[in-house]
Design a protein around this motif. Structure first.
Motif, PDB file in Angstrom:
ATOM      1  N   ARG A 296       0.815  -1.222   0.000  1.00 36.19           N
ATOM      2  CA  ARG A 296       0.000   0.000   0.000  1.00 36.19           C
ATOM      3  C   ARG A 296       0.844   1.265   0.000  1.00 36.19           C
ATOM      4  O   ARG A 296       0.345   2.331  -0.330  1.00 36.19           O
ATOM      5  CB  ARG A 296      -0.915  -0.003   1.225  1.00 36.19           C
ATOM      6  N   THR A 297       2.117   1.155   0.366  1.00 39.16           N
ATOM      7  CA  THR A 297       2.981   2.332   0.467  1.00 39.16           C
ATOM      8  C   THR A 297       4.305   2.075  -0.223  1.00 39.16           C
ATOM      9  O   THR A 297       4.672   0.927  -0.502  1.00 39.16           O
ATOM     10  CB  THR A 297       3.257   2.687   1.943  1.00 39.16           C
ATOM     11  N   LYS A 298       5.051   3.143  -0.463  1.00 39.41           N
ATOM     12  CA  LYS A 298       6.372   3.015  -1.076  1.00 39.41           C
ATOM     13  C   LYS A 298       7.314   2.227  -0.172  1.00 39.41           C
ATOM     14  O   LYS A 298       8.149   1.458  -0.657  1.00 39.41           O
ATOM     15  CB  LYS A 298       6.946   4.405  -1.369  1.00 39.41           C
ATOM     16  N   GLU A 299       7.186   2.411   1.131  1.00 40.92           N
ATOM     17  CA  GLU A 299       8.056   1.692   2.050  1.00 40.92           C
ATOM     18  C   GLU A 299       7.804   0.188   1.969  1.00 40.92           C
ATOM     19  O   GLU A 299       8.737  -0.625   1.963  1.00 40.92           O
ATOM     20  CB  GLU A 299       7.830   2.191   3.481  1.00 40.92           C
ATOM     21  N   GLU A 300       6.544  -0.202   1.894  1.00 40.23           N
ATOM     22  CA  GLU A 300       6.215  -1.614   1.763  1.00 40.23           C
ATOM     23  C   GLU A 300       6.704  -2.161   0.425  1.00 40.23           C
ATOM     24  O   GLU A 300       7.165  -3.305   0.338  1.00 40.23           O
ATOM     25  CB  GLU A 300       4.704  -1.818   1.892  1.00 40.23           C
ATOM     26  N   ALA A 301       6.619  -1.340  -0.627  1.00 43.09           N
ATOM     27  CA  ALA A 301       7.074  -1.781  -1.953  1.00 43.09           C
ATOM     28  C   ALA A 301       8.572  -2.052  -1.936  1.00 43.09           C
ATOM     29  O   ALA A 301       9.046  -3.051  -2.503  1.00 43.09           O
ATOM     30  CB  ALA A 301       6.731  -0.730  -3.001  1.00 43.09           C
ATOM     31  N   LYS A 302       9.335  -1.195  -1.300  1.00 46.66           N
ATOM     32  CA  LYS A 302      10.783  -1.391  -1.239  1.00 46.66           C
ATOM     33  C   LYS A 302      11.134  -2.660  -0.457  1.00 46.66           C
ATOM     34  O   LYS A 302      12.130  -3.329  -0.756  1.00 46.66           O
ATOM     35  CB  LYS A 302      11.446  -0.169  -0.613  1.00 46.66           C
ATOM     36  N   ALA A 303      10.321  -3.000   0.518  1.00 42.91           N
ATOM     37  CA  ALA A 303      10.584  -4.195   1.324  1.00 42.91           C
ATOM     38  C   ALA A 303      10.424  -5.466   0.499  1.00 42.91           C
ATOM     39  O   ALA A 303      10.979  -6.514   0.847  1.00 42.91           O
ATOM     40  CB  ALA A 303       9.643  -4.227   2.525  1.00 42.91           C
ATOM     41  N   LEU A 304       9.695  -5.403  -0.618  1.00 45.38           N
ATOM     42  CA  LEU A 304       9.489  -6.578  -1.454  1.00 45.38           C
ATOM     43  C   LEU A 304      10.776  -7.051  -2.120  1.00 45.38           C
ATOM     44  O   LEU A 304      10.831  -8.163  -2.643  1.00 45.38           O
ATOM     45  CB  LEU A 304       8.437  -6.282  -2.527  1.00 45.38           C
ATOM     46  N   ALA A 305      11.808  -6.234  -2.120  1.00 43.61           N
ATOM     47  CA  ALA A 305      13.087  -6.666  -2.687  1.00 43.61           C
ATOM     48  C   ALA A 305      13.638  -7.862  -1.922  1.00 43.61           C
ATOM     49  O   ALA A 305      14.479  -8.603  -2.442  1.00 43.61           O
ATOM     50  CB  ALA A 305      14.085  -5.512  -2.649  1.00 43.61           C
ATOM     51  N   ARG A 306      13.140  -8.073  -0.709  1.00 41.53           N
ATOM     52  CA  ARG A 306      13.598  -9.191   0.096  1.00 41.53           C
ATOM     53  C   ARG A 306      12.583 -10.326   0.133  1.00 41.53           C
ATOM     54  O   ARG A 306      12.661 -11.203   0.984  1.00 41.53           O
ATOM     55  CB  ARG A 306      13.871  -8.707   1.524  1.00 41.53           C
ATOM     56  N   SER A 307      11.624 -10.322  -0.803  1.00 36.53           N
ATOM     57  CA  SER A 307      10.571 -11.340  -0.793  1.00 36.53           C
ATOM     58  C   SER A 307      11.110 -12.702  -1.214  1.00 36.53           C
ATOM     59  O   SER A 307      12.165 -12.804  -1.826  1.00 36.53           O
ATOM     60  CB  SER A 307       9.423 -10.923  -1.725  1.00 36.53           C
ATOM     61  N   GLY A 308      10.354 -13.733  -0.915  1.00 37.40           N
ATOM     62  CA  GLY A 308      10.774 -15.101  -1.187  1.00 37.40           C
ATOM     63  C   GLY A 308      10.548 -15.503  -2.626  1.00 37.40           C
ATOM     64  O   GLY A 308      10.201 -14.688  -3.476  1.00 37.40           O
ATOM     65  N   PRO A 309      10.742 -16.808  -2.921  1.00 32.53           N
ATOM     66  CA  PRO A 309      10.604 -17.310  -4.287  1.00 32.53           C
ATOM     67  C   PRO A 309       9.160 -17.276  -4.745  1.00 32.53           C
ATOM     68  O   PRO A 309       8.231 -17.262  -3.933  1.00 32.53           O
ATOM     69  CB  PRO A 309      11.108 -18.759  -4.180  1.00 32.53           C
ATOM     70  N   PRO A 310       8.933 -17.203  -6.073  1.00 29.55           N
ATOM     71  CA  PRO A 310       7.570 -17.146  -6.603  1.00 29.55           C
ATOM     72  C   PRO A 310       6.856 -18.475  -6.445  1.00 29.55           C
ATOM     73  O   PRO A 310       7.471 -19.518  -6.287  1.00 29.55           O
ATOM     74  CB  PRO A 310       7.787 -16.816  -8.080  1.00 29.55           C
ATOM     75  N   ARG A 311       5.519 -18.422  -6.507  1.00 29.73           N
ATOM     76  CA  ARG A 311       4.725 -19.645  -6.472  1.00 29.73           C
ATOM     77  C   ARG A 311       4.923 -20.419  -7.773  1.00 29.73           C
ATOM     78  O   ARG A 311       5.346 -19.871  -8.781  1.00 29.73           O
ATOM     79  CB  ARG A 311       3.240 -19.295  -6.321  1.00 29.73           C
TER      80      ARG A 311
END
Length: 209
Positions: free
Chosen positions: A167-182
């Protein structure tokens, strides 16, 4: 229910520079989408109501790096640095490793090109987008802030990826550390009648470069 393949193919067309072919293909694109997702079909309805020259001018004004609304994936991760060249080579190699040869004067990280790849090769395509998820979501948020109808196209693209959008730019930047895709199952493309803008074709049909 609309498949991720169809959404990505249609989004690739919508995010390319507008031309007469887009208008010719509107009925087929709308029929293939079947009314979903709403943001993408709303954008196609907007195209139908908007003269080509007006839409083209809006496209140019919208996707501008000065306003942080860029359609090149590696721009979000590397900017205009030397390492961006290596990232571009890696993306092109990814296409090739999965049996497709990139054939365009465009850069391989151009979002419509990546969308076509992700439609034809869903699992590696989703993995590529997960690597660049932060940039995709930041672009979506920037488009929403600008009030452009192109927002609906990016919402549809992000909707093909695992998990909710931030919902926010800060949350979007945190996605750089997300896990592997489904894991995704291969689905049928749009079918005959839509001429894709970025001809990634099986390597057996073209001499490798």
């Amino acid at each position: 229910m609309t498949t991720d393949t169809v959404v990505r193919m249609a989004a690739a067309r919508c995010l390319s520079y507008p031309d007469e072919r887009l208008y010719e293909e509107l009925p087929l694109l709308l029929r293939a989408l079947g009314g979903s997702p709403a943001g993408l079909t709303d954008f196609l309805d907007h195209v139908e109501r908007t003269p080509l020259l007006e839409l083209a001018a809006h496209y140019t004004d919208t996707f501008d790096t000065r306003n942080r609304r860029c359609l090149y994936l590696t721009w979000w991760t590397d900017g205009d640095t030397r390492r961006r060249g290596l990232s571009l080579v890696r993306i092109k190699r990814t296409y090739r490793e999965h049996g497709l040869e990139f054939d365009s004067d465009e850069l391989p990280d151009f979002l419509p090109a990546a969308l076509e790849f992700a439609a034809l090769r869903q699992e590696p395509g989703t993995a590529l987008f997960q690597e660049h998820r932060a940039g995709l979501e930041l672009l979506r948020l920037a488009l929403a802030d600008s009030g452009t109808p192109y927002t609906g196209v990016l919402e549809a693209v992000c909707g093909t990826l695992p998990g909710p959008s931030p919902r926010t730019k800060e949350e979007a930047k945190a996605l750089a550390r997300s896990g592997p895709p489904r894991e995704l199952v291969g689905l049928e493309p749009l079918g005959p009648g839509v001429e894709l803008p970025w001809p990634t074709v099986p390597r057996t049909e073209r001499t490798p470069v």
